[in-house]
Design a protein around this motif. Structure first.
Motif, PDB file in Angstrom:
ATOM      1  N   GLN A  40     -32.341 -11.464 -10.686  1.00  0.00           N
ATOM      2  CA  GLN A  40     -33.699 -11.440 -10.130  1.00  0.00           C
ATOM      3  C   GLN A  40     -33.720 -10.457  -8.964  1.00  0.00           C
TER       4      GLN A  40
ATOM      5  N   TYR B 278     -37.079  -9.274 -13.321  1.00  0.00           N
ATOM      6  CA  TYR B 278     -36.031 -10.123 -13.882  1.00  0.00           C
ATOM      7  C   TYR B 278     -35.341  -9.392 -15.021  1.00  0.00           C
TER       8      TYR B 278
ATOM      9  N   GLN C  32     -32.536 -10.361 -17.993  1.00  0.00           N
ATOM     10  CA  GLN C  32     -31.915 -11.554 -18.585  1.00  0.00           C
ATOM     11  C   GLN C  32     -31.146 -11.192 -19.849  1.00  0.00           C
TER      12      GLN C  32
ATOM     13  N   MET D 130     -36.035 -21.219 -11.537  1.00  0.00           N
ATOM     14  CA  MET D 130     -35.174 -20.395 -10.680  1.00  0.00           C
ATOM     15  C   MET D 130     -35.518 -20.604  -9.207  1.00  0.00           C
TER      16      MET D 130
ATOM     17  N   VAL E  29     -25.726 -24.362 -13.611  1.00  0.00           N
ATOM     18  CA  VAL E  29     -26.003 -23.037 -13.049  1.00  0.00           C
ATOM     19  C   VAL E  29     -25.031 -22.749 -11.919  1.00  0.00           C
TER      20      VAL E  29
ATOM     21  N   LEU F 279     -25.098 -19.936  -8.843  1.00  0.00           N
ATOM     22  CA  LEU F 279     -26.053 -19.010  -8.229  1.00  0.00           C
ATOM     23  C   LEU F 279     -25.401 -18.236  -7.097  1.00  0.00           C
TER      24      LEU F 279
ATOM     25  N   SER G 251     -26.972 -15.925  -4.211  1.00  0.00           N
ATOM     26  CA  SER G 251     -28.328 -15.656  -3.714  1.00  0.00           C
ATOM     27  C   SER G 251     -28.319 -14.771  -2.482  1.00  0.00           C
TER      28      SER G 251
ATOM     29  N   ASN H  89     -30.980 -12.234  -6.540  1.00  0.00           N
ATOM     30  CA  ASN H  89     -30.334 -13.485  -6.915  1.00  0.00           C
ATOM     31  C   ASN H  89     -29.708 -13.331  -8.298  1.00  0.00           C
TER      32      ASN H  89
ATOM     33  N   TYR I 120     -28.126 -15.525 -11.409  1.00  0.00           N
ATOM     34  CA  TYR I 120     -27.998 -16.863 -11.991  1.00  0.00           C
ATOM     35  C   TYR I 120     -27.077 -16.792 -13.214  1.00  0.00           C
TER      36      TYR I 120
ATOM     37  N   CYS J  27     -25.762 -19.107 -16.247  1.00  0.00           N
ATOM     38  CA  CYS J  27     -26.283 -20.324 -16.881  1.00  0.00           C
ATOM     39  C   CYS J  27     -25.351 -20.842 -17.981  1.00  0.00           C
TER      40      CYS J  27
END
Length: 496
Positions: free
Chosen positions: A350, A355, A357, A367, A402, A404, A406, A417, A419, A421
């Motif tokens: 992010q 974003y 992905q 999120m 998750v 993270l 950040s 950020n 992530y 998953c």
């Protein structure tokens, strides 16, 4: 598992170090800064009956301890001095510790003249090269401790990140039935307050769980001594009931400490009362400490290997970005690297309102919830294997766990950020008995009591991802540091 929060709260509130009593297999004396006896256990009159003059509150230490007193070094908090002394009829092992700067604590243990010395010399063993070799050395340690200690069973109980424990190695005397190997136990079985005491002592002994505790007398009515560094400290009634339910009357536990934290416990169990001398305890501690040092070196080597690998991988990812000139065209290759390196099912980057992905992911709303939860815990690296549990209000999602990273600097107005998953992973956990504590209504109360059965009890765990390893946070911190250092990465093409 629905662990009783009330039980955990009760365990954590129990002031184990302020029990005001000791176990009866030794005598406790505490002196103030002037060398005057300020505390004495009630059994001193019996176990020191032939000492002249008699031990008494407000009096100096008896003369038979002069040899110990004269050789005492200056002790800091937690430091121990061990020695021996004799009365006309009895020899004693003596352990001296500091009483939090207010004097000294003397633990006196009668020595059985017929107690055989324990030979526990472990041959030099190299630091293991692999997890399989480490497991083999751990099992060999259990076998050695069983052989030299005379206990019925020896267990290696490793703590997991959430506080639960699992028996990963076990040795049993011939004829001892049932195995705890592979069973998991909830965190409340060894609550945090008890784990802190294990960090302060080289061992914990309970020679006879059926013996009544002995009160400690003091010169002041409210002067309850701090017994944090005292092995004679009386055992918790909850723990004694736990031992009874397991069929144990004698026990010794040895801590395995890594990086200042309790990594594991070695537990020796006997069906009948069993007491070891100070020299015998030192012998089995020598064995456990040798393994502890090899484990430390093994973990340090593995951490360095992973960090070196991350550095190489990141250098590769950086070159990918530099080669492509901007993130969008490099994303396919970069995201595949992240998914493979961290064994995840999806990754999201992010950048402000943009974003990127790959694989499974989260909605922007979720999120934001995850980032908010991480911020509440003041963490730039946040890890959860159960979002439903760790992130209040989390809606149903195929993503169960998750990791993270950040607040990475992006520009003067935005941050990045990352992530990682993982989807739900339904699996079975085999507990040593039902981990939910039964309620005990004896004597009109509603106290939650220890389990009465330790037979294998299988829980199907839902809503969790595959667990993150203990080293995940370290790896994420390293990745974050690398990303922060990468000032030349072209996250996006420069705009005209």
């Amino acid at each position: 598992m629905t662990q009783s929060r009330g039980f955990i709260h009760h365990c954590e509130q129990e002031a184990l170090h302020l029990s005001g009593a000791i176990q009866p297999h030794g005598v406790l004396l505490i002196t103030d800064v002037d060398g005057t006896v300020s505390h004495v256990s009630a059994n001193a009159e019996t176990l020191l009956r032939d000492v002249e003059p008699q031990v008494a509150l407000g009096k100096p230490l008896p003369a038979f301890l002069d040899g110990i007193v004269k050789t005492l070094p200056n002790l800091g908090p937690g430091e121990r001095h061990a020695g021996q002394c004799e009365t006309p009829r009895q020899e004693f092992d003596v352990v001296v510790t500091q009483h939090h700067g207010r004097g000294l604590i003397y633990e006196l243990y009668p020595v059985d003249a017929h107690a055989a010395p324990m030979v526990a010399v472990s041959p030099p063993t190299a630091v293991p090269e692999s997890a399989d070799e480490l497991a083999s050395q751990c099992q060999a340690l259990m076998d050695s401790l069983l052989a030299v200690s005379g206990f019925d069973r020896v267990l290696y109980y490793r703590f997991m990140p959430e506080g639960d424990g699992e028996v990963i190695a076990e040795a049993r005397r011939e004829g001892v039935t049932g195995s705890y190997r592979g069973l998991r136990f909830p965190a409340s079985d060894i609550p945090y307050i008890a784990r802190q005491l294990y960090l302060k002592n080289p061992w914990r002994t309970i020679p006879d769980a059926t013996a009544a505790p002995v009160p400690i007398y003091a010169t002041q009515a409210d002067a309850t001594p701090d017994l944090s560094y005292v092995d004679l400290r009386s055992a918790s009634p909850v723990h004694l009931e736990y031992m009874a339910n397991m069929g144990i009357e004698g026990a010794v536990s040895l801590p395995i400490i890594q990086g200042g934290e309790l990594d594991a416990l070695i537990s020796c169990h006997a069906a009948m009362p069993k007491q070891l001398t100070l020299s015998q305890l030192e012998s089995i501690r020598t064995l456990s400490e040798g393994f502890n040092l090899r484990l430390r070196d093994f973990k340090a080597r593995r951490r360095q290997q992973v960090i070196d690998g991350l550095q190489r991988y990141f250098d590769h990812a950086k070159s990918v970005l530099m080669r492509h000139g901007e993130l969008e065209s490099a994303w396919d290759e970069l995201s595949e690297w992240l998914m493979d390196t961290f064994s995840v099912d999806g990754v999201i980057l992010q950048m402000g309102e943009e974003y990127y992905q790959q694989g499974v992911g989260l909605t922007p709303h979720v999120m934001a919830m995850v980032a908010t939860q991480a911020a509440k815990e003041s963490s730039n690296v946040w890890v959860s294997e159960c979002l439903q549990r760790d992130c209040p209000g989390m809606p149903l999602s195929e993503v169960a766990g998750v990791a993270l990273i950040s607040d990475l600097p992006f520009d003067s107005h935005h941050t990045v950020n990352l992530y990682l998953c993982r989807v739900e992973h339904i699996y079975n956990v085999t507990w040593g008995g039902n981990p939910d504590k039964p309620v005990d209504y004896r004597e009109g109360g509603s106290m939650v009591s220890p389990r009465r059965s330790f037979e294998a009890w299988v829980e199907q765990r839902l809503g969790h991802s595959r667990p993150w390893t203990k080293s995940t946070r370290l790896h994420l911190l390293k990745l974050r540091a690398l990303l922060q250092q990468a000032k030349t990465i072209p996250w996006r093409q420069n705009e005209a």
